[in-house]
Design a protein around this motif. Structure first.
Motif, mmCIF file in Angstrom:
data_model
loop_
_atom_site.group_PDB
_atom_site.id
_atom_site.type_symbol
_atom_site.label_atom_id
_atom_site.label_comp_id
_atom_site.label_asym_id
_atom_site.label_seq_id
_atom_site.Cartn_x
_atom_site.Cartn_y
_atom_site.Cartn_z
ATOM 1 N N ALA A 1 0.853 -1.188 0.000
ATOM 2 C CA ALA A 1 0.000 0.000 0.000
ATOM 3 C C ALA A 1 0.889 1.239 0.000
ATOM 4 O O ALA A 1 1.741 1.392 0.853
ATOM 5 C CB ALA A 1 -0.902 -0.001 1.218
ATOM 6 N N THR A 2 0.700 2.084 -0.982
ATOM 7 C CA THR A 2 1.519 3.296 -1.065
ATOM 8 C C THR A 2 0.680 4.560 -0.944
ATOM 9 O O THR A 2 1.184 5.591 -0.574
ATOM 10 C CB THR A 2 2.280 3.345 -2.402
ATOM 11 N N ASN A 3 -0.582 4.495 -1.231
ATOM 12 C CA ASN A 3 -1.451 5.654 -1.249
ATOM 13 C C ASN A 3 -2.455 5.540 -0.109
ATOM 14 O O ASN A 3 -3.114 4.516 0.042
ATOM 15 C CB ASN A 3 -2.144 5.678 -2.625
ATOM 16 N N LEU A 4 -2.600 6.599 0.672
ATOM 17 C CA LEU A 4 -3.505 6.563 1.814
ATOM 18 C C LEU A 4 -4.950 6.352 1.376
ATOM 19 O O LEU A 4 -5.695 5.621 2.024
ATOM 20 C CB LEU A 4 -3.380 7.848 2.642
ATOM 21 N N ALA A 5 -5.335 6.943 0.261
ATOM 22 C CA ALA A 5 -6.709 6.767 -0.236
ATOM 23 C C ALA A 5 -6.957 5.296 -0.581
ATOM 24 O O ALA A 5 -8.024 4.753 -0.266
ATOM 25 C CB ALA A 5 -6.956 7.653 -1.448
ATOM 26 N N ASP A 6 -5.980 4.646 -1.211
ATOM 27 C CA ASP A 6 -6.121 3.227 -1.536
ATOM 28 C C ASP A 6 -6.154 2.376 -0.261
ATOM 29 O O ASP A 6 -6.932 1.430 -0.153
ATOM 30 C CB ASP A 6 -4.973 2.748 -2.426
ATOM 31 N N LEU A 7 -5.304 2.730 0.707
ATOM 32 C CA LEU A 7 -5.282 2.016 1.978
ATOM 33 C C LEU A 7 -6.648 2.106 2.641
ATOM 34 O O LEU A 7 -7.194 1.109 3.120
ATOM 35 C CB LEU A 7 -4.196 2.610 2.890
ATOM 36 N N TYR A 8 -7.222 3.289 2.635
ATOM 37 C CA TYR A 8 -8.536 3.501 3.236
ATOM 38 C C TYR A 8 -9.601 2.704 2.493
ATOM 39 O O TYR A 8 -10.393 1.981 3.102
ATOM 40 C CB TYR A 8 -8.872 4.998 3.217
ATOM 41 N N LEU B 1 3.472 0.235 2.703
ATOM 42 C CA LEU B 1 3.117 -0.781 3.694
ATOM 43 C C LEU B 1 2.968 -2.127 3.002
ATOM 44 O O LEU B 1 2.125 -2.289 2.130
ATOM 45 C CB LEU B 1 1.806 -0.411 4.379
ATOM 46 N N HIS B 2 3.778 -3.099 3.415
ATOM 47 C CA HIS B 2 3.702 -4.436 2.828
ATOM 48 C C HIS B 2 2.677 -5.303 3.544
ATOM 49 O O HIS B 2 2.163 -6.253 2.965
ATOM 50 C CB HIS B 2 5.079 -5.104 2.841
ATOM 51 N N GLU B 3 2.383 -4.983 4.804
ATOM 52 C CA GLU B 3 1.383 -5.704 5.596
ATOM 53 C C GLU B 3 0.404 -4.684 6.183
ATOM 54 O O GLU B 3 0.414 -4.413 7.378
ATOM 55 C CB GLU B 3 2.060 -6.508 6.721
ATOM 56 N N PRO B 4 -0.455 -4.121 5.333
ATOM 57 C CA PRO B 4 -1.308 -3.010 5.802
ATOM 58 C C PRO B 4 -2.258 -3.397 6.937
ATOM 59 O O PRO B 4 -2.469 -2.606 7.855
ATOM 60 C CB PRO B 4 -2.074 -2.576 4.552
ATOM 61 N N ARG C 1 2.344 10.255 8.061
ATOM 62 C CA ARG C 1 2.825 10.487 6.690
ATOM 63 C C ARG C 1 3.181 11.952 6.488
ATOM 64 O O ARG C 1 4.162 12.270 5.837
ATOM 65 C CB ARG C 1 1.773 10.048 5.677
ATOM 66 N N GLN C 2 2.384 12.857 7.036
ATOM 67 C CA GLN C 2 2.663 14.281 6.883
ATOM 68 C C GLN C 2 3.932 14.691 7.614
ATOM 69 O O GLN C 2 4.627 15.596 7.188
ATOM 70 C CB GLN C 2 1.477 15.116 7.377
#
Length: 170
Positions: free
Chosen positions: A5-12, A57-60, A48-49
């Motif tokens: 996971a690299t993008n917070l929006a995708d993680l969410y 994140l490899h293990e979100p 992140r900020q």
């Protein structure tokens, strides 16, 4: 292995519903679970900020559950503290009952003290509380904890320094 996971929006998008269900099972309350899921992502956003979390994140789910677990522990500790405060208030006679704003200020102070105490190492916290609440001397604390007198004195001093730093850091 799933993609990192690299993008917070995708993680969410990918994990919010899972996290909320995970929290609901632990809390037994959908509203608290929703609040804590939100708080978990706010923590990630602030990390992140601040640049603390720049790596993908490899293990979100493991990362999310670790943050959420800490929030759940804080939640239960606050609830226990609130219950103890309410029991103390209930035992007071009516004429000794503080005003609502004083009760709120006292509860907030208790939560701040609790937060501060939990930043201390367990033996330092124990020594400090033995000195402050039980009135034990450093030789008594040393005997009680099974440490040298110098170590007991150092522990109490560390607790005092943490209190002073917290009080005067503003």
């Amino acid at each position: 292995m799933p993609a990192a996971a690299t993008n917070l929006a995708d993680l969410y998008t990918d994990h919010h519903q899972w996290l909320q269900q995970w929290l609901r099972r632990r809390l037994g309350n959908a509203a608290d679970a929703a609040d804590m899921a939100h708080d978990t992502f706010v923590r990630i956003l602030s990390k992140r900020q601040s640049g603390m979390l720049a790596q993908p994140l490899h293990e979100p789910r493991a990362y999310l559950s670790t943050i959420a677990r800490g929030l759940v522990i804080d939640h239960w500790r606050r609830r226990e503290l609130e219950q103890a405060w309410l029991q103390t208030l209930a035992a007071l006679p009516e004429e000794a009952m503080p005003a609502p704003e004083v009760r709120l200020q006292a509860l907030q102070a208790l939560m701040e003290i609790d937060r501060l105490l939990h930043t201390l190492k367990p033996k330092v916290r124990s020594a400090f509380l033995l000195a402050q609440l039980d009135g034990l001397t450093c030789p008594q604390i040393a005997k009680h904890l099974g440490v040298s007198l110098a170590t007991a004195e150092r522990y109490v001093a560390q607790g005092l320094r943490a209190c002073y730093a917290s009080r005067f850091e503003a």
